[in-house]
Design an enzyme around this catalytic site. Structure first.
Site, short mmCIF file in Angstrom:
data_model
loop_
_atom_site.label_atom_id
_atom_site.label_comp_id
_atom_site.label_asym_id
_atom_site.label_seq_id
_atom_site.Cartn_x
_atom_site.Cartn_y
_atom_site.Cartn_z
N HIS A 86 0.69 -1.26 0.11
CA HIS A 86 0.08 0.16 0.13
C HIS A 86 0.94 1.22 -0.09
O HIS A 86 0.51 2.04 -0.68
CB HIS A 86 -0.75 -0.03 1.26
CG HIS A 86 -1.92 -1.01 1.44
ND1 HIS A 86 -2.01 -1.83 2.51
CD2 HIS A 86 -2.87 -1.32 0.62
CE1 HIS A 86 -2.98 -2.43 2.19
NE2 HIS A 86 -3.58 -2.52 1.14
N LYS A 109 -17.57 -6.72 5.54
CA LYS A 109 -16.21 -7.22 5.57
C LYS A 109 -15.91 -6.88 6.97
O LYS A 109 -15.46 -5.85 7.46
CB LYS A 109 -15.15 -6.68 4.74
CG LYS A 109 -14.25 -7.28 4.12
CD LYS A 109 -13.48 -6.56 2.98
CE LYS A 109 -12.12 -7.19 2.86
NZ LYS A 109 -11.46 -6.50 1.65
N ARG A 115 -2.20 -6.28 -8.26
CA ARG A 115 -0.91 -7.39 -8.05
C ARG A 115 -0.82 -8.27 -9.00
O ARG A 115 0.19 -8.70 -9.28
CB ARG A 115 -0.94 -7.77 -6.56
CG ARG A 115 -0.81 -6.85 -5.43
CD ARG A 115 -1.28 -7.21 -4.30
NE ARG A 115 -2.68 -7.41 -4.25
CZ ARG A 115 -3.47 -7.47 -3.26
NH1 ARG A 115 -3.06 -7.81 -1.93
NH2 ARG A 115 -4.75 -7.37 -3.35
N SER A 127 -2.68 -7.61 3.24
CA SER A 127 -2.96 -7.36 4.69
C SER A 127 -3.19 -8.80 5.22
O SER A 127 -2.72 -8.99 6.28
CB SER A 127 -4.37 -6.35 4.79
OG SER A 127 -3.87 -5.39 4.38
P1 ADP Z 1 -9.73 -3.67 -0.46
O1 ADP Z 1 -10.61 -4.29 0.73
O2 ADP Z 1 -10.54 -2.25 -0.72
O3 ADP Z 1 -9.32 -4.41 -1.70
P2 ADP Z 1 -6.95 -3.56 0.62
O4 ADP Z 1 -6.70 -2.66 1.67
O5 ADP Z 1 -7.07 -4.98 0.39
O6 ADP Z 1 -8.58 -2.99 0.33
O7 ADP Z 1 -6.38 -2.81 -0.82
C1 ADP Z 1 -6.64 -1.48 -1.49
C2 ADP Z 1 -5.84 -1.34 -2.70
O8 ADP Z 1 -4.51 -1.44 -2.47
C3 ADP Z 1 -6.39 -2.37 -3.68
O9 ADP Z 1 -6.45 -1.74 -5.14
C4 ADP Z 1 -5.36 -3.39 -3.84
O10 ADP Z 1 -5.14 -4.04 -5.17
C5 ADP Z 1 -3.99 -2.54 -3.33
N1 ADP Z 1 -3.19 -3.52 -2.88
C6 ADP Z 1 -3.18 -4.14 -1.70
N2 ADP Z 1 -1.94 -4.74 -1.61
C7 ADP Z 1 -1.11 -4.33 -2.55
C8 ADP Z 1 0.19 -4.56 -2.96
N3 ADP Z 1 1.08 -5.30 -2.28
N4 ADP Z 1 0.90 -3.70 -3.91
C9 ADP Z 1 0.07 -3.00 -4.47
N5 ADP Z 1 -1.28 -2.57 -4.30
C10 ADP Z 1 -1.68 -3.38 -3.34
#
Ligand code: ADP
Length: 162
Positions: free
Chosen positions: A19, A43, A92, A130
């Site tokens: 992130h 969620k 990803r 996460s």
């Molecule tokens: P959500 O539940 O909205 O998907 P996340 O916190 O899982 O929330 O992810 C938020 C955003 O960050 C999404 O667009 C996800 O694809 C992106 N993201 C998550 N992990 C990574 C990573 N390792 N590298 C790049 N982008 C990421």
């Protein structure tokens, strides 16, 4: 609507180095990056909304053009509320693509003026999520390479408290 102001929404449960990579790269391209933690009633999260916001604030302290928010409801409504016409999301792998594309099309249906821009994850974070961090932390293993340095202890403590 401000063309240089973008919204990066997500669960951030917790924020990871993946992130952070998206936030830091966006902060170089755009004048203002608004990171927003979504309160998603469907969620279940490990960290509370307040804890997630607090960790992002700590992790982004060095970035002067990044603002942190929390919101409930539709992302399109929140984008409008704070005057953003662009949503940033990270990709990803192909597995992300399907749901991300569906979501961006749904958002476009709700507000035709809103665009979603995708940044491709840095190869070294392509595996990182996460849920991987939560899994590793739950066994007390080392997460120091996976999340910002100044929140490692916060995450460990919260798992120890459980
Ligand atoms: P959500 O539940 O909205 O998907 P996340 O916190 O899982 O929330 O992810 C938020 C955003 O960050 C999404 O667009 C996800 O694809 C992106 N993201 C998550 N992990 C990574 C990573 N390792 N590298 C790049 N982008 C990421």
């Amino acid at each position: 609507m401000n063309k240089t102001k973008v919204l990066y929404p997500g669960s951030f449960d917790p924020i990871t180095n993946g992130h952070m990579d998206i936030i830091e790269r966006s902060a170089k391209i755009f004048e203002e990056v608004n990171v927003a933690v979504v309160k998603n009633i469907q969620k279940k999260s490990t960290f509370t909304l307040e804890q997630r916001v607090e960790m992002i604030e700590k992790a982004c302290k060095h970035l002067s053009n990044v603002k942190i928010h929390q919101f409930e409801g539709l992302t399109v409504d929140f984008a409008k509320q704070i005057g953003c016409s662009t949503i940033i999301r990270g990709l990803r792998a192909i597995s992300d693509f399907e749901s991300e594309m569906q979501m961006s099309l749904a958002n476009k249906k709700l507000n035709d003026e809103l665009e979603t821009l995708f940044l491709v994850a840095d190869g070294k974070y392509a595996f990182l999520s996460s849920s991987i961090v939560r899994e590793i932390a739950s066994y007390g293993a080392d997460i120091s390479e996976l999340v910002p340095e100044n929140i490692v202890e916060d995450i460990k403590r919260r798992f120890n408290d459980k």
